[in-house]
Design a protein around this motif. Structure first.
Motif, PDB file in Angstrom:
ATOM      1  N   ALA A 186       0.822  -1.204   0.000  1.00 32.87           N
ATOM      2  CA  ALA A 186       0.000   0.000   0.000  1.00 32.87           C
ATOM      3  C   ALA A 186       0.860   1.259   0.000  1.00 32.87           C
ATOM      4  O   ALA A 186       0.578   2.216  -0.719  1.00 32.87           O
ATOM      5  N   LEU A 187       1.909   1.238   0.798  1.00 34.87           N
ATOM      6  CA  LEU A 187       2.790   2.402   0.885  1.00 34.87           C
ATOM      7  C   LEU A 187       3.426   2.698  -0.467  1.00 34.87           C
ATOM      8  O   LEU A 187       3.514   3.855  -0.889  1.00 34.87           O
ATOM      9  N   SER A 188       3.834   1.660  -1.186  1.00 35.21           N
ATOM     10  CA  SER A 188       4.503   1.860  -2.469  1.00 35.21           C
ATOM     11  C   SER A 188       3.550   2.352  -3.549  1.00 35.21           C
ATOM     12  O   SER A 188       3.984   2.903  -4.561  1.00 35.21           O
ATOM     13  N   HIS A 189       2.247   2.160  -3.339  1.00 40.01           N
ATOM     14  CA  HIS A 189       1.257   2.598  -4.336  1.00 40.01           C
ATOM     15  C   HIS A 189       0.372   3.739  -3.811  1.00 40.01           C
ATOM     16  O   HIS A 189      -0.649   4.054  -4.430  1.00 40.01           O
ATOM     17  N   TYR A 190       0.739   4.324  -2.682  1.00 36.09           N
ATOM     18  CA  TYR A 190       0.011   5.463  -2.108  1.00 36.09           C
ATOM     19  C   TYR A 190      -1.449   5.118  -1.822  1.00 36.09           C
ATOM     20  O   TYR A 190      -2.359   5.887  -2.111  1.00 36.09           O
ATOM     21  N   LEU A 191      -1.647   3.940  -1.224  1.00 37.84           N
ATOM     22  CA  LEU A 191      -2.989   3.487  -0.876  1.00 37.84           C
ATOM     23  C   LEU A 191      -3.205   3.618   0.627  1.00 37.84           C
ATOM     24  O   LEU A 191      -2.303   3.332   1.417  1.00 37.84           O
ATOM     25  N   ASP A 192      -4.395   4.010   1.019  1.00 31.20           N
ATOM     26  CA  ASP A 192      -4.756   4.084   2.431  1.00 31.20           C
ATOM     27  C   ASP A 192      -5.663   2.909   2.755  1.00 31.20           C
ATOM     28  O   ASP A 192      -6.830   2.889   2.350  1.00 31.20           O
ATOM     29  N   LEU A 193      -5.132   1.909   3.435  1.00 35.20           N
ATOM     30  CA  LEU A 193      -5.882   0.697   3.752  1.00 35.20           C
ATOM     31  C   LEU A 193      -6.293   0.731   5.222  1.00 35.20           C
ATOM     32  O   LEU A 193      -5.676   0.077   6.077  1.00 35.20           O
ATOM     33  N   GLY A 194      -7.339   1.471   5.535  1.00 33.42           N
ATOM     34  CA  GLY A 194      -7.722   1.679   6.926  1.00 33.42           C
ATOM     35  C   GLY A 194      -8.151   0.425   7.647  1.00 33.42           C
ATOM     36  O   GLY A 194      -7.766   0.197   8.804  1.00 33.42           O
ATOM     37  N   VAL A 195      -8.954  -0.412   7.014  1.00 35.41           N
ATOM     38  CA  VAL A 195      -9.427  -1.637   7.662  1.00 35.41           C
ATOM     39  C   VAL A 195      -8.263  -2.594   7.912  1.00 35.41           C
ATOM     40  O   VAL A 195      -8.147  -3.206   8.978  1.00 35.41           O
ATOM     41  N   THR A 196      -7.379  -2.709   6.933  1.00 34.60           N
ATOM     42  CA  THR A 196      -6.211  -3.578   7.087  1.00 34.60           C
ATOM     43  C   THR A 196      -5.312  -3.078   8.206  1.00 34.60           C
ATOM     44  O   THR A 196      -4.767  -3.872   8.993  1.00 34.60           O
ATOM     45  N   ALA A 197      -5.151  -1.755   8.300  1.00 40.22           N
ATOM     46  CA  ALA A 197      -4.330  -1.186   9.375  1.00 40.22           C
ATOM     47  C   ALA A 197      -4.927  -1.504  10.742  1.00 40.22           C
ATOM     48  O   ALA A 197      -4.213  -1.841  11.691  1.00 40.22           O
ATOM     49  N   ALA A 198      -6.258  -1.432  10.849  1.00 43.40           N
ATOM     50  CA  ALA A 198      -6.908  -1.742  12.117  1.00 43.40           C
ATOM     51  C   ALA A 198      -6.732  -3.213  12.484  1.00 43.40           C
ATOM     52  O   ALA A 198      -6.446  -3.555  13.643  1.00 43.40           O
ATOM     53  N   ALA A 199      -6.890  -4.105  11.499  1.00 42.64           N
ATOM     54  CA  ALA A 199      -6.689  -5.535  11.757  1.00 42.64           C
ATOM     55  C   ALA A 199      -5.251  -5.806  12.168  1.00 42.64           C
ATOM     56  O   ALA A 199      -4.988  -6.598  13.081  1.00 42.64           O
ATOM     57  N   ARG A 200      -4.312  -5.131  11.500  1.00 44.63           N
ATOM     58  CA  ARG A 200      -2.892  -5.292  11.840  1.00 44.63           C
ATOM     59  C   ARG A 200      -2.621  -4.884  13.279  1.00 44.63           C
ATOM     60  O   ARG A 200      -1.914  -5.571  14.024  1.00 44.63           O
ATOM     61  N   ASP A 201      -3.208  -3.769  13.708  1.00 42.41           N
ATOM     62  CA  ASP A 201      -2.975  -3.283  15.067  1.00 42.41           C
ATOM     63  C   ASP A 201      -3.443  -4.296  16.113  1.00 42.41           C
ATOM     64  O   ASP A 201      -2.778  -4.514  17.126  1.00 42.41           O
ATOM     65  N   GLN A 202      -4.603  -4.911  15.867  1.00 42.06           N
ATOM     66  CA  GLN A 202      -5.133  -5.875  16.837  1.00 42.06           C
ATOM     67  C   GLN A 202      -4.283  -7.142  16.883  1.00 42.06           C
ATOM     68  O   GLN A 202      -4.095  -7.734  17.950  1.00 42.06           O
ATOM     69  N   LEU A 203      -3.751  -7.557  15.761  1.00 36.89           N
ATOM     70  CA  LEU A 203      -2.856  -8.716  15.734  1.00 36.89           C
ATOM     71  C   LEU A 203      -1.564  -8.409  16.481  1.00 36.89           C
ATOM     72  O   LEU A 203      -1.056  -9.240  17.258  1.00 36.89           O
ATOM     73  N   LEU A 204      -1.018  -7.227  16.260  1.00 38.78           N
ATOM     74  CA  LEU A 204       0.206  -6.843  16.956  1.00 38.78           C
ATOM     75  C   LEU A 204      -0.022  -6.774  18.457  1.00 38.78           C
ATOM     76  O   LEU A 204       0.839  -7.162  19.246  1.00 38.78           O
TER      77      LEU A 204
END
Length: 370
Positions: free
Chosen positions: A249-267
């Motif tokens: 996402a970072l390399s393509h300038y995409l904002d993946l809000g749901v994925t970021a939230a899921a990532r935070d809970q896994l971390l």
């Protein structure tokens, strides 16, 4: 450990399997049941039939080699170990979920030796692997797939040819984004249902006839209600995949809000010591009788600054995933396009952000009461 002597067979009939984790073990078992002579190698020796001494030795015995390792670094290291022993007769099947660029780099190493390379990312967890019902997303040439198809069919119910090398990896990461988000949404729904005083069994009954019901929910909801988080696909591996999505996402300038939230809970689950549990363990915090999170004393600004410089104590049990959080380059509480803090400060960043959010919430509530 005394290594079991390999049984001699013509190399073209033998299948090599590298990586004896949950999926690699199951695939090797399915190959044997289908009559293939199987030779195996794992970084940690295992007392299993036809365990060989090195990837190079495996290449000498087998023309077809399936690679089940956990991350980008492990895949590239494995093909480098095979490199010197590869010939045009070899077909290498890479099953790791990695960045598309890493898959293409692995293919380049193999193809420089004249060997064929097939990307074969899979979907399906432990039960599917044991039943030989994985689904393979394949990237590579028609010729390579034609030659490898009987091997893939031994452990799968379907093979989907996506396109060129790297494209199957993109599809696998995208599908895992949906899987992680589905379980996170279900966990939050469970919290709402419990707070409303409705039995969770009624929620499951309602979901079974809901349009959003899926194979993932059919598998995970009953286990969540039983507090059964035995790993079928671990927190740390799903976290790695969400971090890969963030990098793309970072390399393509995409904002993946749901994925970021899921990532935070896994971390967060890794910070609580549940990295080896099934990724559905994100539901722990929403279950009323679940063990509470460890209490942390409020920190002063000076303590926050000291903690910013320290590395968190995150222990990942499988050595192949030791660097998952360290190499991610993602924070736990910011959008994917704003990486102001490295992943090593994630526990402190998360605590500070939540503390600030609660202060703002309390302030707004107090103002509304005046």
């Amino acid at each position: 450990m005394e290594r079991l002597a390999p049984v001699s067979n013509p190399a073209h009939e033998n299948i090599g399997v590298i990586g004896l984790g949950i999926i690699g073990r199951a695939v090797a078992g399915n190959l044997r049941r289908k009559g293939f002579p199987v030779f195996v190698w794992n970084r940690s020796p295992r007392p299993v039939p036809n365990f060989v001494g090195s990837p190079g030795e495996l290449a000498g015995l087998c023309n077809y080699i399936q690679i089940f390792v956990s991350d980008d670094e492990a895949l590239l290291h494995t093909v480098e170990q095979l490199n010197a022993d590869l010939t045009p007769r070899h077909v290498i099947l890479a099953h790791s979920t990695v960045a598309p660029d890493s898959m293409r780099a692995a293919a380049a190493i193999v193809e420089r030796r004249g060997a064929q390379f097939l990307e074969a990312s899979f979907t399906g967890s432990k039960p599917a692997a044991e039943k030989g019902e994985l689904v393979y997303y394949v990237g590579g040439t028609d010729a390579a797939l034609r030659e490898a198809r009987p091997i893939l069919e031994a452990s799968s119910k379907e093979i989907v040819h996506i396109g060129g090398i790297g494209q199957a990896s993109a599809i696998k990461i995208a599908t895992n984004m949906i899987t992680a988000a589905t379980v996170q949404a279900a966990a939050e729904a469970i919290a709402l249902v419990q707070a409303s005083g409705v039995p969770l069994e009624k929620f499951v009954d309602a979901m079974r006839v809901n349009a959003s019901y899926s194979g993932t929910l059919a598998l995970k909801l009953p286990k969540i209600l039983k507090r059964d988080f035995e790993p079928q696909f671990s927190v740390k591996h799903m976290l790695k995949d969400m971090q890969l999505a963030g990098q793309i996402a970072l390399s393509h300038y995409l904002d993946l809000g749901v994925t970021a939230a899921a990532r935070d809970q896994l971390l967060e689950q890794i910070q609580w010591g549940h990295g080896d549990a099934d990724y559905s363990a994100v539901a722990r915090k929403y279950l009323q009788d679940a063990s509470p999170a460890p209490y942390e004393e409020p920190q002063t600004q000076e303590q926050d600054e000291q903690a910013d410089a320290a590395e968190p104590n995150i222990a990942l049990a499988e050595s192949e995933a030791d660097n998952v959080a360290e190499t991610a380059g993602l924070t736990t509480s910011q959008p994917l396009l704003a990486f102001a803090e490295p992943a090593s400060t994630a526990p402190v960043a998360t605590t500070r952000l939540r503390r600030g959010f609660l202060k703002q919430l309390f302030s707004r509530f107090s103002s509304a009461q005046k």
